[in-house]
Design a protein around this motif. Sequence first.
Motif, PDB file in Angstrom:
ATOM      1  N   SER A   6      59.502 -42.907 -32.544  1.00 45.08           N
ATOM      2  CA  SER A   6      58.551 -43.915 -32.049  1.00 45.08           C
ATOM      3  C   SER A   6      57.389 -44.102 -33.009  1.00 45.08           C
ATOM      4  N   GLN A   7      57.005 -45.356 -33.195  1.00 45.58           N
ATOM      5  CA  GLN A   7      55.905 -45.727 -34.086  1.00 45.58           C
ATOM      6  C   GLN A   7      55.020 -46.729 -33.361  1.00 45.58           C
ATOM      7  N   GLU A   8      53.784 -46.837 -33.852  1.00 42.89           N
ATOM      8  CA  GLU A   8      52.888 -47.865 -33.335  1.00 42.89           C
ATOM      9  C   GLU A   8      52.136 -48.434 -34.516  1.00 42.89           C
ATOM     10  N   ILE A   9      51.911 -49.727 -34.482  1.00 49.12           N
ATOM     11  CA  ILE A   9      51.181 -50.357 -35.580  1.00 49.12           C
ATOM     12  C   ILE A   9      50.308 -51.471 -35.014  1.00 49.12           C
ATOM     13  N   VAL A  10      49.131 -51.637 -35.614  1.00 47.40           N
ATOM     14  CA  VAL A  10      48.301 -52.793 -35.306  1.00 47.40           C
ATOM     15  C   VAL A  10      48.417 -53.707 -36.522  1.00 47.40           C
ATOM     16  N   ALA A  11      48.855 -54.926 -36.290  1.00 43.25           N
ATOM     17  CA  ALA A  11      49.057 -55.868 -37.381  1.00 43.25           C
ATOM     18  C   ALA A  11      48.077 -57.026 -37.232  1.00 43.25           C
TER      19      ALA A  11
END
Length: 170
Positions: free
Chosen positions: A123-128
């Motif tokens: 699992s990953q999370e990113i703010v783009a």
Amino acid sequence: MIMLEVITYPNPLLRQISKPVEVFDEELHDLLDEMYDVMIAKNGVGISAIQVAKPIRALLICIPDEEGNQHKENLLEVINPEIIEKNGEIIFSEGCLSVPEFYEDIKRANTIKITYQDRFGKSQEIVATDYLAVAFQHEIDHLNGVLFIDKLSIVKRKKFEKGLKQKHKF
């Protein structure tokens, strides 16, 4: 090795809703690698699996640097993405490998937060933001059977359809 073929509008496959990826195996890794090769060969910034006729929730994004070069270390391999937050507004000129030679300004969220899995299922999370946010929204739309031309005003959409008909006349 035969390069994957990018399918183009109005291919009905592009309207299919992609299925979640459940198995993170060699086959998936090979597909991601091949998608990368196709994306780079076609000068794409992003590509989704459905664009190479694979209806799974997988996409790649590789935003070019200031000089317009793409570096593999900047490649995002995104499996089963979910947009969990959207903020702001940006208008960006978009194009699409599946809608060749057509560009139009599209309004999207300027900042988004996404959860996803990498090629190993982690699992990953990113703010783009900005360009990256636009690319994410564009590619995630593909996974849901939506094309950027669907977001055009009626007038612009008619213009697009007319241009498409003219291009396909022999």
